[in-house]
Motif scaffolding. Structure first.
Motif, PDB file in Angstrom:
ATOM      1  N   MET A 263       0.847  -1.202   0.000  1.00  0.00           N
ATOM      2  CA  MET A 263       0.000   0.000   0.000  1.00  0.00           C
ATOM      3  C   MET A 263       0.883   1.254   0.000  1.00  0.00           C
ATOM      4  N   TYR A 264       1.703   1.402  -1.030  1.00  0.00           N
ATOM      5  CA  TYR A 264       2.572   2.572  -1.153  1.00  0.00           C
ATOM      6  C   TYR A 264       3.550   2.675   0.022  1.00  0.00           C
ATOM      7  N   MET A 265       3.895   1.524   0.604  1.00  0.00           N
ATOM      8  CA  MET A 265       4.843   1.471   1.703  1.00  0.00           C
ATOM      9  C   MET A 265       5.911   0.432   1.388  1.00  0.00           C
ATOM     10  N   SER A 266       6.950   0.378   2.227  1.00  0.00           N
ATOM     11  CA  SER A 266       8.081  -0.496   1.931  1.00  0.00           C
ATOM     12  C   SER A 266       7.800  -1.954   2.228  1.00  0.00           C
ATOM     13  N   TYR A 267       6.869  -2.229   3.138  1.00  0.00           N
ATOM     14  CA  TYR A 267       6.602  -3.625   3.474  1.00  0.00           C
ATOM     15  C   TYR A 267       5.425  -4.159   2.652  1.00  0.00           C
ATOM     16  N   HIS A 268       5.399  -5.476   2.527  1.00  0.00           N
ATOM     17  CA  HIS A 268       4.420  -6.150   1.674  1.00  0.00           C
ATOM     18  C   HIS A 268       3.565  -7.132   2.462  1.00  0.00           C
ATOM     19  N   TYR A 269       2.366  -7.363   1.940  1.00  0.00           N
ATOM     20  CA  TYR A 269       1.412  -8.275   2.556  1.00  0.00           C
ATOM     21  C   TYR A 269       1.225  -9.502   1.665  1.00  0.00           C
ATOM     22  N   VAL A 270       1.102 -10.658   2.311  1.00  0.00           N
ATOM     23  CA  VAL A 270       0.737 -11.892   1.629  1.00  0.00           C
ATOM     24  C   VAL A 270      -0.539 -12.415   2.271  1.00  0.00           C
ATOM     25  N   ILE A 271      -1.545 -12.690   1.457  1.00  0.00           N
ATOM     26  CA  ILE A 271      -2.792 -13.274   1.960  1.00  0.00           C
ATOM     27  C   ILE A 271      -2.754 -14.779   1.712  1.00  0.00           C
ATOM     28  N   LEU A 272      -2.976 -15.533   2.778  1.00  0.00           N
ATOM     29  CA  LEU A 272      -3.049 -16.991   2.706  1.00  0.00           C
ATOM     30  C   LEU A 272      -4.434 -17.436   3.154  1.00  0.00           C
TER      31      LEU A 272
END
Length: 366
Positions: A263-272
């Protein structure tokens, strides 16, 4: 426009509005050319579709090009203070129908479009004679296919990082969510004993096949990398339900990859997705989402020790959002207040993916 490939189903590559040919330049008066009728859209994917139409035989021999007006179908209220977008005119040499329109830099998954067509005849002086526009047809592009999700999975695997141990899944909410039945919390039953399923919102990739369709309960499992403790800050509420990991994830649970985004940030999300074998959620996921090896993947693992006990690990360098596809009884865990801050700005509810991020985008759009 480049010559379409010499096959019965030609591909029309979408061009910039300032490309070699523009449907807005050198247009002559409407000539005696057939008007496309009964527009037919088929073979819709997340970044392409096939288009064909009917037309009178009179004047067909004059046709050298097709002009296609392709636009996103926007909500008028949302655009009432915006300048109206210029229509996107696509130019294709006249080829046998149907033909394929493809363009990942223009077409987005799960997006409604309108399309209209003109026939045109290019004159010696470079001008065009054109027919009237056809009636407008509407269609919606599709979700990511399994091929596209595999591409997204590989990108997520590349940054997942080392695996850290954990023992509980947790869900943060407002105090009222756990204490009383409320119209504000339709994901709770009337007796306040169970957390019920809710439809996945529109957060993440626009093309994810679980958004607006899969029912489940969101849980987290991330721990602080330096201490192994659960984080004390939360965007969702100051009360936390904790449940031993083996209640939700064991050798009767299948695990699926659902999405990868930021979301326009350095960290990323993974949905499981965690779905008990043969459950409704499991049936939904099979064939739609990439299935992972529960004991050997880059994100979330469940392995059995020699003594029969289960050990759990999560990826360090991504934030995992875990959807469990069955109701969960509150008596299986505990509810307590956390000591940190409520960081509302970090909420992923209906959060939109950064379409410019090279780490988490694939070639078919957001």
């Amino acid at each position: 426009m480049e010559e379409p490939p010499p096959s019965s189903m030609r591909s029309l590559q979408l061009q910039d509005r300032e490309g070699k040919e523009s449907a807005d330049s050198g247009i002559g008066d409407v000539d005696d050319l057939p008007v496309p009728q009964q527009i037919q859209i088929s073979n819709i994917s997340c970044d392409s579709f096939k288009i064909s139409w009917d037309m009178d035989s009179r004047g067909q021999e004059k046709i050298t090009h097709y002009f296609i007006d392709l636009n996103k179908k926007e909500n008028k209220k949302e655009n009432m203070f915006k300048h109206k977008d210029l229509p996107t005119k696509l130019v294709a040499k006249a080829v046998p129908l149907p033909m394929t329109v493809r363009g990942h830099w223009f077409l987005s998954p799960r997006t409604e479009y309108t399309v209209a067509v003109q026939t045109a005849a290019k004159q010696r002086d470079g001008d065009y004679s054109i027919s009237q526009w056809s009636e407008i047809a509407e269609f919606c592009t599709a979700d990511y296919s399994s091929v596209h999700l595999i591409q997204l999975l590989h990108k997520a695997e590349a940054i997942a990082g080392r695996m850290l141990p954990f023992t509980v899944f947790y869900r943060d909410q407002q105090r009222e969510y756990f204490q009383q039945a409320s119209p504000s919390y339709r994901s709770r039953d009337a007796q306040c004993c169970r957390m019920l399923l809710a439809v996945k919102d529109d957060s993440g990739s626009n093309g994810s096949p679980i958004s607006g369709k899969l029912e489940g309960i969101f849980f987290s499992c991330n721990t602080e990398f330096n201490t192994g403790d659960l984080p004390q800050d939360s965007p969702y509420g100051p009360y936390r339900f904790q449940i031993n990991a083996d209640f939700l994830f064991n050798h009767n649970t299948n695990i699926y990859f659902g999405d990868f985004y930021c979301m326009y940030m350095s960290y990323h999300y993974v949905i499981l997705v965690l779905a008990p074998d043969s459950s409704k959620g499991d049936v939904f996921c099979k064939g739609r989402l990439p299935e992972l090896d529960r004991s050997n993947n880059c994100f979330l693992t469940c392995t059995r020790k020699d003594d029969g006990s289960l050990v759990f690990h999560h990826a360090q360098d991504v934030i995992l959002e875990v959807i469990y596809t069955e109701p969960v009884d509150l008596s299986l865990g505990t509810v307590s207040r956390i000591s940190g801050h409520q960081l509302m700005s970090l909420s992923t509810v209906n959060a939109k993916k950064d379409p410019s991020c090279k780490t988490c985008n694939i070639s078919v759009g957001r």
